[in-house]
Scaffold this motif. Sequence first.
Motif, PDB file in Angstrom:
ATOM      1  N   THR A   1       0.812  -1.220   0.000  1.00 12.30           N
ATOM      2  CA  THR A   1       0.000   0.000   0.000  1.00 12.30           C
ATOM      3  C   THR A   1       0.846   1.271   0.000  1.00 12.30           C
ATOM      4  O   THR A   1       0.344   2.357  -0.260  1.00 12.30           O
ATOM      5  CB  THR A   1      -0.889   0.057   1.256  1.00 12.30           C
ATOM      6  N   GLY A   2       2.121   1.145   0.366  1.00 11.18           N
ATOM      7  CA  GLY A   2       2.956   2.344   0.497  1.00 11.18           C
ATOM      8  C   GLY A   2       2.656   3.119   1.771  1.00 11.18           C
ATOM      9  O   GLY A   2       3.220   4.183   2.002  1.00 11.18           O
ATOM     10  N   GLN A   3       1.800   2.577   2.608  1.00 10.29           N
ATOM     11  CA  GLN A   3       1.461   3.242   3.877  1.00 10.29           C
ATOM     12  C   GLN A   3       2.299   2.649   5.014  1.00 10.29           C
ATOM     13  O   GLN A   3       2.388   1.423   5.130  1.00 10.29           O
ATOM     14  CB  GLN A   3      -0.023   3.014   4.218  1.00 10.29           C
ATOM     15  N   PRO A   4       2.892   3.494   5.846  1.00  8.06           N
ATOM     16  CA  PRO A   4       3.685   2.947   6.956  1.00  8.06           C
ATOM     17  C   PRO A   4       2.814   2.161   7.932  1.00  8.06           C
ATOM     18  O   PRO A   4       1.617   2.443   8.073  1.00  8.06           O
ATOM     19  CB  PRO A   4       4.270   4.186   7.634  1.00  8.06           C
ATOM     20  N   PRO A   5       3.388   1.193   8.632  1.00  4.95           N
ATOM     21  CA  PRO A   5       2.623   0.451   9.636  1.00  4.95           C
ATOM     22  C   PRO A   5       2.085   1.409  10.703  1.00  4.95           C
ATOM     23  O   PRO A   5       2.718   2.411  11.017  1.00  4.95           O
ATOM     24  CB  PRO A   5       3.652  -0.490  10.252  1.00  4.95           C
ATOM     25  N   THR A   6       0.931   1.070  11.236  1.00  9.28           N
ATOM     26  CA  THR A   6       0.326   1.958  12.235  1.00  9.28           C
ATOM     27  C   THR A   6       0.981   1.799  13.601  1.00  9.28           C
ATOM     28  O   THR A   6       0.878   2.661  14.454  1.00  9.28           O
ATOM     29  CB  THR A   6      -1.166   1.612  12.408  1.00  9.28           C
ATOM     30  N   GLY A   7       1.626   0.657  13.819  1.00  7.05           N
ATOM     31  CA  GLY A   7       2.186   0.353  15.137  1.00  7.05           C
ATOM     32  C   GLY A   7       1.108  -0.102  16.102  1.00  7.05           C
ATOM     33  O   GLY A   7       1.381  -0.330  17.283  1.00  7.05           O
ATOM     34  N   LYS A   8      -0.127  -0.236  15.609  1.00  8.26           N
ATOM     35  CA  LYS A   8      -1.234  -0.500  16.536  1.00  8.26           C
ATOM     36  C   LYS A   8      -1.803  -1.911  16.442  1.00  8.26           C
ATOM     37  O   LYS A   8      -2.693  -2.256  17.213  1.00  8.26           O
ATOM     38  CB  LYS A   8      -2.350   0.513  16.286  1.00  8.26           C
ATOM     39  N   THR A   9      -1.326  -2.691  15.474  1.00  7.89           N
ATOM     40  CA  THR A   9      -1.871  -4.049  15.425  1.00  7.89           C
ATOM     41  C   THR A   9      -1.381  -4.822  16.647  1.00  7.89           C
ATOM     42  O   THR A   9      -0.364  -4.466  17.258  1.00  7.89           O
ATOM     43  CB  THR A   9      -1.406  -4.797  14.159  1.00  7.89           C
ATOM     44  N   LEU A  10      -2.093  -5.902  16.968  1.00  2.00           N
ATOM     45  CA  LEU A  10      -1.715  -6.677  18.150  1.00  2.00           C
ATOM     46  C   LEU A  10      -0.301  -7.228  17.987  1.00  2.00           C
ATOM     47  O   LEU A  10       0.508  -7.201  18.927  1.00  2.00           O
ATOM     48  CB  LEU A  10      -2.733  -7.810  18.361  1.00  2.00           C
ATOM     49  N   ALA A  11       0.010  -7.710  16.782  1.00  2.00           N
ATOM     50  CA  ALA A  11       1.344  -8.283  16.552  1.00  2.00           C
ATOM     51  C   ALA A  11       2.414  -7.231  16.795  1.00  2.00           C
ATOM     52  O   ALA A  11       3.455  -7.509  17.413  1.00  2.00           O
ATOM     53  CB  ALA A  11       1.451  -8.822  15.132  1.00  2.00           C
ATOM     54  N   GLU A  12       2.166  -5.992  16.348  1.00  3.05           N
ATOM     55  CA  GLU A  12       3.161  -4.931  16.562  1.00  3.05           C
ATOM     56  C   GLU A  12       3.289  -4.591  18.045  1.00  3.05           C
ATOM     57  O   GLU A  12       4.391  -4.380  18.552  1.00  3.05           O
ATOM     58  CB  GLU A  12       2.785  -3.676  15.779  1.00  3.05           C
ATOM     59  N   ARG A  13       2.160  -4.536  18.726  1.00  2.00           N
ATOM     60  CA  ARG A  13       2.228  -4.213  20.156  1.00  2.00           C
ATOM     61  C   ARG A  13       2.996  -5.284  20.922  1.00  2.00           C
ATOM     62  O   ARG A  13       3.742  -4.988  21.847  1.00  2.00           O
ATOM     63  CB  ARG A  13       0.821  -4.126  20.750  1.00  2.00           C
ATOM     64  N   LEU A  14       2.789  -6.542  20.519  1.00  6.12           N
ATOM     65  CA  LEU A  14       3.431  -7.633  21.248  1.00  6.12           C
ATOM     66  C   LEU A  14       4.875  -7.834  20.816  1.00  6.12           C
ATOM     67  O   LEU A  14       5.715  -8.259  21.608  1.00  6.12           O
ATOM     68  CB  LEU A  14       2.674  -8.954  20.997  1.00  6.12           C
TER      69      LEU A  14
END
Length: 472
Positions: A456-469
């Motif tokens: 998508t060319g969009q940076p990760p939100t940092g908010k998905t569960l996988a990112e938080r964990l």
Amino acid sequence: MTSTARPPAHAGTKDYHSYSFWLETVGEDLTPRPSLPGPTNADVAILGAGFTGLWTAYYLLRQDPSLRVVVLESEIAGFGASGRNGAWCNSAFPVTPGELIRRFGRDATRDLLLEMRGAVDEVGRVVGAEGIDAQYFRGGQLRVARGSAQVPAIEDAYQSARALGMEEDLRLLDADETAERIRITGARGGLYNPHCATIQPARLARGLARAVERLGGEIFERTTVTDYEGGSNPRLSTEAGEVRAGAIVLAGEAYLARLRKLRRQVLPIYSLIVLTEPLSEAQWAEIGWEGRECVASNRYTVDYLSRTADGRILFGGRGAPYHFGSSIQDEYDSHEATHEMLRHTAREWFPAIEGARFTHAWGGPLAMPRDWMPTMSYDPSEGVATARGYTGQGVATANLSGRTLADLILGRDTAVTGLPSVNHEPRSWEPEPLRWLGARYVQRGLARVDDQAERTGQPPTGKTLAERLGSH
Ligand SMILES: Cc1cc2nc3c(=O)[nH]c(=O)nc-3n(C[C@H](O)[C@H](O)[C@H](O)COP(=O)(O)OP(=O)(O)OC[C@H]3O[C@@H](n4cnc5c(N)ncnc54)[C@H](O)[C@@H]3O)c2cc1C
């Protein structure tokens, strides 16, 4: 080693050259040193002859040559991650500066990161002073934003360094400036950091082992520590008997998960590497990379590249699955789907290598603590020291560990003994099967986040569960 297949071990001896390109080209026959002959006493007994154990022995003996320091190694010095890694001797710490500031404050973070820069210098200094032919080359590090989704991460990293007053010699590069250093498809910019070198890691480990011996240290190979005990009578147990010591040091990184008492302290995760044949001058002319910087992009799933002294591209990355029960086996060093993904990605990054052969593929386990924060600790009442949990950034960090553990054991109050990594106690990983479910969930989740960002060319939100964990 020319493929992922390793020849079978004969009569209990392993072909240690086959574990990495670095061990293959180490320039010695790797005949194991003698094993521990029987019970003995020492001032300090160390489990593990990787960088952590060897640097600790080195600095102990440098400071007090009268000590009896005994190192017990289940295979040979440099057998573990220290003899197999991506060659980066890097000032980055596994926990991001932003997260370190949040946990420990600005000043402690700055002290720690300045010590990490010092560790890169110190490795170069010792290599020179001890005459270790470790191909130490100070090319710096280049974090590349590959695709627009990765640009904010580069800028954030620069701003974090600014917040600490450590940005002075970093350089934010636009796409053209990045291409002047290295031509990578899709590169939109980069962040150059001079505090990084490449090394030939197996030569560093083996050379350090010899330096330790010159100082009077004793290294016993093919000697597995089966258990340890702290308290009034600290000791390491082996099949040949116990080594009783004033202090014991647990420096086994991922392999520590094999000890019953430490099973849930670190999570062994495999990092895998592929290597091309030496490229032609024409291929290098197309790629550039004269500065031989350590190169990475900004994927959660991690990639790391280096250019070897003999003109090959090393392309490493994570992605190999976590194994139930924190199991570590030689056969896991090879995971064809991941190795093939790395070859494919390398060709995508560098069209010039289309048609080049990949001559080597290997891997090894690194150790993740529950909060990604390495620990360097010593409990004088128990006589037990340990440094571990480098999360795949352990080459320079292990040097800092060695100096820190030596000072802690010798009771010296120094700049390094007050760092936030000292006596840090992460909580344990969950028992199985939760550990396996969680690790696999995060591994798959982060790969999905990376793929989506690229698509998508969009940076990760940092908010998905996988990112938080799974990111710090
Ligand atoms: C594929 C790969 C690539 C990497 N790339 C990089 C990189 O480019 N830059 C970077 O900074 N970091 C990198 N790392 C991480 C880095 O290599 C490690 O963090 C570092 O080498 C750890 O050193 P160590 O001495 O603590 O552990 P190790 O090198 O793993 O050494 C532990 C030693 O202890 C021995 N041992 C274990 N258990 C016992 C026992 N019970 N009894 C006796 N001996 C025992 C093992 O045989 C081993 O020799 C990478 C890791 C891997 C696996």
